[in-house]
Design a protein around this motif. Structure first.
Motif, mmCIF file in Angstrom:
data_model
loop_
_atom_site.group_PDB
_atom_site.id
_atom_site.type_symbol
_atom_site.label_atom_id
_atom_site.label_comp_id
_atom_site.label_asym_id
_atom_site.label_seq_id
_atom_site.Cartn_x
_atom_site.Cartn_y
_atom_site.Cartn_z
ATOM 1 N N LEU A 65 -51.499 -61.237 -40.336
ATOM 2 C CA LEU A 65 -50.072 -60.942 -40.338
ATOM 3 C C LEU A 65 -49.665 -60.604 -38.910
ATOM 4 C CD1 LEU A 65 -47.959 -60.565 -42.699
ATOM 5 C CD2 LEU A 65 -48.419 -58.125 -42.505
ATOM 6 N N ARG A 66 -48.604 -61.240 -38.417
ATOM 7 C CA ARG A 66 -48.107 -60.909 -37.078
ATOM 8 C C ARG A 66 -46.619 -60.582 -37.144
ATOM 9 N NH1 ARG A 66 -51.217 -64.652 -32.514
ATOM 10 N NH2 ARG A 66 -53.273 -64.613 -33.509
ATOM 11 N N TYR A 67 -46.216 -59.681 -36.279
ATOM 12 C CA TYR A 67 -44.847 -59.181 -36.263
ATOM 13 C C TYR A 67 -43.948 -60.115 -35.459
ATOM 14 C CZ TYR A 67 -40.945 -56.226 -34.844
ATOM 15 O OH TYR A 67 -39.695 -55.737 -34.575
ATOM 16 N N CYS A 68 -42.791 -60.439 -36.017
ATOM 17 C CA CYS A 68 -41.817 -61.279 -35.322
ATOM 18 C C CYS A 68 -41.000 -60.396 -34.383
ATOM 19 C CB CYS A 68 -40.895 -61.969 -36.320
ATOM 20 S SG CYS A 68 -41.761 -62.976 -37.540
ATOM 21 N N ILE A 69 -41.256 -60.513 -33.101
ATOM 22 C CA ILE A 69 -40.674 -59.602 -32.117
ATOM 23 C C ILE A 69 -39.146 -59.651 -32.132
ATOM 24 C CG2 ILE A 69 -40.493 -59.112 -29.643
ATOM 25 C CD1 ILE A 69 -43.407 -60.029 -29.369
ATOM 26 N N ASP A 70 -38.578 -60.802 -32.404
ATOM 27 C CA ASP A 70 -37.122 -60.928 -32.369
ATOM 28 C C ASP A 70 -36.429 -60.293 -33.569
ATOM 29 O OD1 ASP A 70 -37.046 -62.144 -29.901
ATOM 30 O OD2 ASP A 70 -37.125 -64.172 -30.700
ATOM 31 N N SER A 71 -37.190 -59.671 -34.450
ATOM 32 C CA SER A 71 -36.573 -58.926 -35.552
ATOM 33 C C SER A 71 -36.438 -57.444 -35.225
ATOM 34 C CB SER A 71 -37.391 -59.095 -36.840
ATOM 35 O OG SER A 71 -38.630 -58.394 -36.766
#
Length: 204
Positions: A143-149
């Motif tokens: 799982l990776r975090y979407c930085i633009d959120s």
């Protein structure tokens, strides 16, 4: 006598043909039929969405892609099992469930492996539970975090098989992938600080 020899040769020819056909099929079978993290099936649909975000120029926000493909992303506004289930049903990922323990705690059950939820104070910081979720699905998935959120009240995450992340990094390079997707790590404070710093002043 000639008839016997004829049918004998015909049977022998048939056996040889069957053997050669089976051997050819085995030689053409794809690798990765045994169980294990490296053999996890890839998901071209998820990887295509991720690639469309990574391919953007650095001055472009990927948030519009997230909004147009909400079913592909896990949201911190949902409980982790609900968030997983919505993506899993759409993109054929393995099932996941929460299981109550005898001492009143919760565990994540994924692929017959149980992962205790250490950070279940979702009302305080929902991101903590997603770190536990990531530990539960490793090493087959990540799982990776979407930085633009970051600017949104509901943070979003993208899950793909480890193979798909590696293929994406081979295609675009680790740095470009990391520009859009932040690896979670093990510590929520370090994660939130790094994610905030990564987004800070990005599009000004």
């Amino acid at each position: 006598m000639k008839l016997i020899i004829y049918f004998g040769c015909l049977a022998l020819f048939t056996l040889i043909l069957l053997y050669l056909t089976r051997d050819r099929q085995n030689s053409q079978a794809p690798d990765g039929n045994t169980a294990g993290a490296d053999d996890t099936q890839t998901n071209p649909a998820l990887r295509k969405i991720a690639a469309s975000m990574v391919a953007l120029t650095a001055d472009k926000d990927s948030w519009d892609i997230i909004l147009k493909q909400p079913a592909a992303f896990l949201s911190s506004g949902d409980a982790i099992d609900v968030a997983w289930d919505m993506v899993a049903r759409q993109f054929s990922l393995p099932p996941l469930s929460l299981v109550a323990t005898d001492n009143g705690g919760l565990e994540i059950l994924f692929d017959d492996v149980r992962q205790p939820i250490e950070n279940f104070a979702e009302e305080v910081d929902p991101l903590r539970a997603f770190l536990d979720l990531n530990r539960a699905i490793e090493p087959a998935y990540e799982l990776r975090y979407c930085i633009d959120s970051w600017h949104s009240s509901d943070k979003t995450f993208l899950v793909m098989s480890r193979n798909d992340w590696q293929q994406l990094e081979r295609e675009f390079g680790e740095q470009k992938v990391a520009y859009r997707f932040h690896r979670l790590g093990q510590d929520v404070e370090q994660f939130t600080t790094a994610a905030k710093d990564a987004y800070q002043n990005r599009y000004q």
